[in-house]
Structures are given as structure tokens and as C-alpha cells.
Enzyme design. Structure first.
Site, short mmCIF file in Angstrom:
data_model
loop_
_atom_site.label_atom_id
_atom_site.label_comp_id
_atom_site.label_asym_id
_atom_site.label_seq_id
_atom_site.Cartn_x
_atom_site.Cartn_y
_atom_site.Cartn_z
N LYS A 160 0.91 -1.27 0.16
CA LYS A 160 -0.05 0.14 0.12
C LYS A 160 0.90 1.14 -0.05
CE LYS A 160 -3.30 -0.70 -0.69
NZ LYS A 160 -3.90 -1.26 -2.10
N HIS A 201 7.56 -7.49 -2.17
CA HIS A 201 7.18 -6.86 -0.75
C HIS A 201 8.29 -7.11 0.16
CE1 HIS A 201 3.69 -4.60 -2.22
NE2 HIS A 201 2.84 -5.76 -2.08
N ARG A 215 6.17 5.53 1.62
CA ARG A 215 5.21 6.35 1.87
C ARG A 215 5.03 6.65 3.37
NH1 ARG A 215 -1.03 4.89 -0.22
NH2 ARG A 215 -1.87 6.85 -0.42
N SER A 226 -4.71 3.37 4.03
CA SER A 226 -4.94 2.43 2.84
C SER A 226 -4.97 0.95 3.24
CB SER A 226 -3.61 2.85 1.97
OG SER A 226 -3.83 2.29 0.75
#
Length: 331
Positions: free
Chosen positions: A72, A141, A163, A171
Site C-alpha cells: 500500500k 514486498h 510512503r 490505505s
């Protein structure tokens, strides 16, 4: 077992039944199922199995490029941008000329840049990745320390996108609500797990630090990007991405506004409205069919302000600041 031999599904932990190799690992009830702590990273049992298989059997190539993200953090956007930039000689964008219909108009970005650990590798062998021609553009990931050792040994280049953690938790919570039928965590419960470091592939601070430290030590091998910065100035960062991928934009391309066309093609507004991304269902993880549209929600910077209290925001900020202290990495 011989090197390169794929183990039988029966001989590895599947997560469907208890396996001796997973019993010693710490466990905790996660967001939707039990999580296990494997080498400092919270994963599901099937994910641990997949990681083990990838570390043992995935064969990196020296010219591979890995797109690494914590979940995310703009994974779909990064895949689209990197694909468009890296393949524009075959699939021109905008002022680049002909070349037919661009693949991003007919294929989901998640399918154009495959994960190395997904779908779960005890269900889907790695042969599909082995069959891809070089130069491969792949994604993961996995935290840096769980990548197959040969990735570092061969000097494979890595693009890492992080992020703002407050946006990540929001998210993630929305995503799990959308893709999991029996998801029952309230936001405050999910938040508490997140700040404890208990989230898939977490803790998020360890994930970011692993790639940040590698970037600091070897910036030619790891390009470290921030989602918020890319959203603020996508033109600048797409140029930087192209340079890192060894396919810089030519003066002619810049003059023909190809960079702007790449940004426009890969924008949230453009991608989210395409039929291939807004309709249909696919199983990209192994056992969890999801709507293609679930990869697109808002993509906005600062959406956390609509959900987190001031107290929650300060709590997470303080934890992130403490965990990243002295590293030079800030949000």
C-alpha cells in the site's frame, strides 16, 4: 534436495496445517489471520513458505531490476511507471511514435510486472519467472534482508518506494475491508497493531530502514523514492527513474513531451478508469481472488487526516521518529 529442485507441496509448510518448521516462530493474531514473526518480519504461514522457496530457488540475473515496496505504498503506480519507462522503445508513449496499443491500456499493471514471492510459490512454481526474457522487471514486498542472497551478490538494481506511514495504515485498512469477506477489525484495532509493528511484511520502519541503509551504502544499486515527493513532482522523479533504469529520456523525447505522456498514462485518474483495471476479478496471491479495482482507491497524499485523530497521528509520528532516529530517513 538437489539445487534448483522444486520441493513437493507436501514437504513444506502450507499454512493449512501446523508444521514443525513454523512451531518455534512467535505468533500473534494479525489483521485477518494468525501472523508469524519470521526473521523479524510479520508474515502469514503461506507467506513464510513462499519466502523460503524464493530464497532457495529463485535465480536472479545480473540485469534484473526489482521494484520493492511495503504494501500500500504505491506499488501499482510504480509498476506502471517503471514498465512504461523501461519498455518505451518497444511500446512508445505519446510523442514516441507508433507501436500499437500500449500494454498498460489492456493489461493490469500488477500483471505486467510480476512479484517474485506471489502467487505463493508452493502453489505456483517459479518457472514462469525463469521463462521471462532479460532484462526482467520484477517486484517484491520482501524486506531487504529476506531477498534471495544472490540479488545483492549480483548487484541487481532495486527501486524502492516508501510512503508516509499514516497514509499506509489507512490505505491498508481500507484494502483489507474490500478484499477480505470476514475482515472485522475496527480502525482503532488495526491502528494499534500497526504501531506495534504487527502488519503484513512489517514492521514498516524495519522495511524502510533496510532499503534506506542499502541506498545510503550503495546509491547506484538502490534508488530510494518517496511517494509524497513523486506525487508533488512526478516529472522530475520519472526522469530520475529513467536514468536509474539506464534508459534516460533523450532531448528529442523531452521536446516531444514524452515524460509528461508517461506521467499522464500512468496517472491514477487514467489507470483507474480503464476497463482492465476497473472491472473483473483475478487471483494474484494464491487463494484470494480480488477485484481488479481493489488496487485503486484514492492514491491521495494526506488522506489519513480524514480518519486518524490528532492523538493517533502524534503517536505514530513519535514511534516512526524514534525507530528512524539517526538514520537520516524522515517522513
Amino acid at each position: 534436495m538437489a539445487q534448483g529442485q522444486q520441493p513437493d507441496a507436501e514437504s513444506i509448510p502450507t499454512g493449512e496445517e501446523e508444521d514443525d518448521s513454523l512451531v518455534p516462530l512467535p505468533t500473534r493474531e494479525g489483521w485477518w489471520t494468525t501472523f508469524v514473526l519470521y526473521q523479524g518480519c510479520w508474515l502469514t504461514c503461506p507467506a513464510v513458505t513462499s519466502v523460503l522457496l524464493v530464497r532457495d530457488h529463485f535465480a536472479p540475473r545480473h540485469d534484473d531490476v526489482l521494484l520493492a515496496t511495503y504494501p500500500k505504498c504505491g506499488t501499482t503506480w510504480l509498476k506502471a511507471l517503471a514498465f512504461a519507462v523501461a519498455n518505451r522503445s518497444h511500446h512508445p508513449v505519446g510523442g514516441g511514435g507508433g507501436g500499437g496499443v500500449h500494454p498498460l491500456l489492456t493489461s493490469h499493471p500488477q500483471d505486467l510486472v510480476p512479484f517474485i514471492e506471489l502467487p505463493f510459490r508452493h502453489l505456483h512454481p517459479l518457472t514462469a519467472l525463469d521463462a521471462l526474457p532479460s532484462r526482467r522487471l520484477l517486484s517484491t514486498h520482501l524486506p531487504h534482508h529476506l531477498l534471495p542472497p544472490r540479488v545483492d551478490e549480483l548487484g541487481c538494481r532495486i527501486v524502492y518506494l516508501c510512503r508516509e506511514p499514516k497514509d499506509v495504515v489507512i490505505s491498508t485498512w481500507h484494502y483489507m475491508n474490500k478484499v477480505t469477506d470476514d475482515f472485522s477489525l475496527e480502525l482503532d484495532e488495526a491502528f494499534d497493531l500497526f504501531v506495534d509493528g504487527v502488519s503484513i511484511y512489517g514492521p514498516i520502519w524495519n522495511h524502510c530502514l533496510g532499503y534506506w541503509n542499502k541506498h545510503v551504502a550503495d546509491p547506484d544499486t538502490v534508488l530510494f523514492l518517496k511517494y509524497d515527493d513523486m506525487m508533488a513532482d512526478p516529472i522530475k522523479h520519472v526522469k530520475k527513474l529513467a536514468e536509474f533504469l539506464r534508459v534516460p529520456f533523450t532531448d528529442e523525447e523531452v521536446g516531444a513531451s514524452v515524460v509528461e505522456e508517461v506521467v499522464r498514462l500512468c496517472s491514477f485518474e487514467k489507470l483507474s478508469r480503464l476497463p482492465v483495471n476497473s472491472s473483473g476479478v483475478a487471483d494474484r496471491t494464491g487463494g484470494r481472488p480480488m477485484e481488479n479495482s481493489s488496487y485503486f482507491r484514492k492514491g491521495k497524499v494526506g488522506d489519513w487526516k480524514n480518519y486518524l485523530t490528532e492523538e493517533m497521528a502524534k503517536k505514530l509520528d513519535a514511534i516512526i521518529e524514534e525507530k528512524l532516529k539517526g538514520s537520516g530517513l524522515t517522513f
